[in-house]
Design a protein around this motif. Sequence first.
Motif, PDB file in Angstrom:
ATOM      1  N   LYS A  69       0.810  -1.283  -0.012  1.00  0.00           N
ATOM      2  CA  LYS A  69       0.020  -0.011   0.045  1.00  0.00           C
ATOM      3  C   LYS A  69       0.803   1.458  -0.093  1.00  0.00           C
ATOM      4  N   ALA A  70       2.036   1.078   0.846  1.00  0.00           N
ATOM      5  CA  ALA A  70       2.987   2.395   0.908  1.00  0.00           C
ATOM      6  C   ALA A  70       3.426   2.555  -0.437  1.00  0.00           C
ATOM      7  N   ASP A  71       3.859   1.562  -0.952  1.00  0.00           N
ATOM      8  CA  ASP A  71       4.673   1.564  -2.457  1.00  0.00           C
ATOM      9  C   ASP A  71       3.976   2.023  -3.605  1.00  0.00           C
ATOM     10  N   LEU A  72       2.538   1.796  -3.630  1.00  0.00           N
ATOM     11  CA  LEU A  72       1.587   2.377  -4.372  1.00  0.00           C
ATOM     12  C   LEU A  72       1.495   3.932  -4.472  1.00  0.00           C
ATOM     13  N   ALA A  73       1.791   4.379  -3.157  1.00  0.00           N
ATOM     14  CA  ALA A  73       1.639   5.733  -2.893  1.00  0.00           C
ATOM     15  C   ALA A  73       0.765   6.480  -3.738  1.00  0.00           C
ATOM     16  N   GLY A  74      -0.484   5.911  -3.499  1.00  0.00           N
ATOM     17  CA  GLY A  74      -1.963   6.828  -4.025  1.00  0.00           C
ATOM     18  C   GLY A  74      -2.120   6.387  -5.181  1.00  0.00           C
ATOM     19  N   ARG A  75      -1.273   5.421  -6.094  1.00  0.00           N
ATOM     20  CA  ARG A  75      -1.699   5.339  -7.387  1.00  0.00           C
ATOM     21  C   ARG A  75      -2.878   4.333  -7.515  1.00  0.00           C
ATOM     22  N   ALA A  76      -3.785   4.080  -8.424  1.00  0.00           N
ATOM     23  CA  ALA A  76      -4.592   3.384  -8.719  1.00  0.00           C
ATOM     24  C   ALA A  76      -4.042   1.962  -9.216  1.00  0.00           C
ATOM     25  N   PRO A  77      -4.428   0.748  -8.287  1.00  0.00           N
ATOM     26  CA  PRO A  77      -3.859  -0.261  -8.209  1.00  0.00           C
ATOM     27  C   PRO A  77      -3.717  -0.935 -10.147  1.00  0.00           C
ATOM     28  N   ASP A  78      -4.859  -0.631 -10.766  1.00  0.00           N
ATOM     29  CA  ASP A  78      -4.905  -1.053 -11.941  1.00  0.00           C
ATOM     30  C   ASP A  78      -4.202  -0.021 -13.045  1.00  0.00           C
ATOM     31  N   GLY A  79      -3.728   0.812 -12.481  1.00  0.00           N
ATOM     32  CA  GLY A  79      -3.264   1.944 -13.401  1.00  0.00           C
ATOM     33  C   GLY A  79      -1.937   1.531 -13.929  1.00  0.00           C
ATOM     34  N   PRO A  80      -1.159   2.379 -14.986  1.00  0.00           N
ATOM     35  CA  PRO A  80      -0.037   1.823 -15.366  1.00  0.00           C
ATOM     36  C   PRO A  80       1.056   2.124 -14.873  1.00  0.00           C
ATOM     37  N   ALA A  81       2.029   1.156 -15.067  1.00  0.00           N
ATOM     38  CA  ALA A  81       3.452   1.122 -14.290  1.00  0.00           C
ATOM     39  C   ALA A  81       4.540   1.453 -15.326  1.00  0.00           C
ATOM     40  N   ASP A  82       5.694   2.039 -14.945  1.00  0.00           N
ATOM     41  CA  ASP A  82       6.814   2.186 -15.815  1.00  0.00           C
ATOM     42  C   ASP A  82       7.186   1.002 -16.492  1.00  0.00           C
ATOM     43  N   VAL A  83       7.363   0.619 -17.650  1.00  0.00           N
ATOM     44  CA  VAL A  83       7.701  -0.794 -18.086  1.00  0.00           C
ATOM     45  C   VAL A  83       9.256  -1.204 -17.597  1.00  0.00           C
ATOM     46  N   ARG A  84      10.057  -0.058 -17.842  1.00  0.00           N
ATOM     47  CA  ARG A  84      11.498  -0.220 -17.425  1.00  0.00           C
ATOM     48  C   ARG A  84      11.854  -0.566 -16.014  1.00  0.00           C
ATOM     49  N   GLY A  85      11.031   0.443 -15.109  1.00  0.00           N
ATOM     50  CA  GLY A  85      11.073   0.215 -13.674  1.00  0.00           C
ATOM     51  C   GLY A  85      10.884  -1.018 -13.196  1.00  0.00           C
TER      52      GLY A  85
END
Length: 290
Positions: free
Chosen positions: A205-221
């Motif tokens: 939850k902390a690492d989501l940092a407020g992002r929507a769980p189904d939102g996009p993530a940086d591919v390279r990251g």
Amino acid sequence: MSFHRFALRAAMLALALTLAACVSSTKVDRGTYVADTSHHAQSADSRIRFLVMHYTEIDEAGSLKVLTTEAVSSHYLVPENPPVENGKPVVWQLVPESQRAWHAGASEWQGTTELNAASIGIENVNLGPRDTPQGRAWQPWPPAQVDAIIRLAKDIVVRYGILPTRVVGHSDIAPQRKIDPGPLFPWKQLYDAGVGAWPDDATVKADLAGRAPDGPADVRGLQLKLARYGYDVATDGVLDERTRRVIAAFQMHFRPRDYSGTPDAQTDAIAQALLDKYMPAQPGDTDLTR
């Protein structure tokens, strides 16, 4: 000769024989030579550093036949409904732990390739996926089988000191060609029993940092996180089919409700939570995963 003198000489002879046995116990006669084992090197460790889980896709009788007569094997086979002796489940041991079993194939985890040479393999009788008119269905894992898997796995990881991040599925070490042990495999139950890794919900939850769980993530990251955790994955930021398979394998292990291979924010947060827990950055490290 008096009785006391005879007893003394007998005791001295027994002591001499005992000391001789102690000395000779460090020497092993191997037929054509003698090996002296009285000196032990400090630079040595166990061959076994990984534990790999599989499913068989066929029934117990078929599994036993294949694993004992064909060019594939595993150290253990856990039946779907293990028999019980003296209150304990019975599993099949097919290969001595000191020997290599042919269960992993072309594989890589945490930089180690060809995991057959460095792992113990557990095959579990389970039919895996079946395509139905309603979609793909997976065979569940019976409680008695799960109990046997946990008992066996816990004994192995304790005896060999196998790290939590090195308890993996075939799909983790060979994501381009394998999907076993599947999304229903009880990884969380194993973790709760002291076997393997699992992320902490609060950290996710902390690492989501407020992002929507189904939102996009940086591919390279995300690629960098998965590579650091142990997966064989490119870190070029390209979402190709090979990267999708790696992401799907990770999701199948740690987020089985959705293993589409889509690089979403929740998957990214789970990967970071695992790194936070098991591979925290050290002072002076350049953490490229955040």
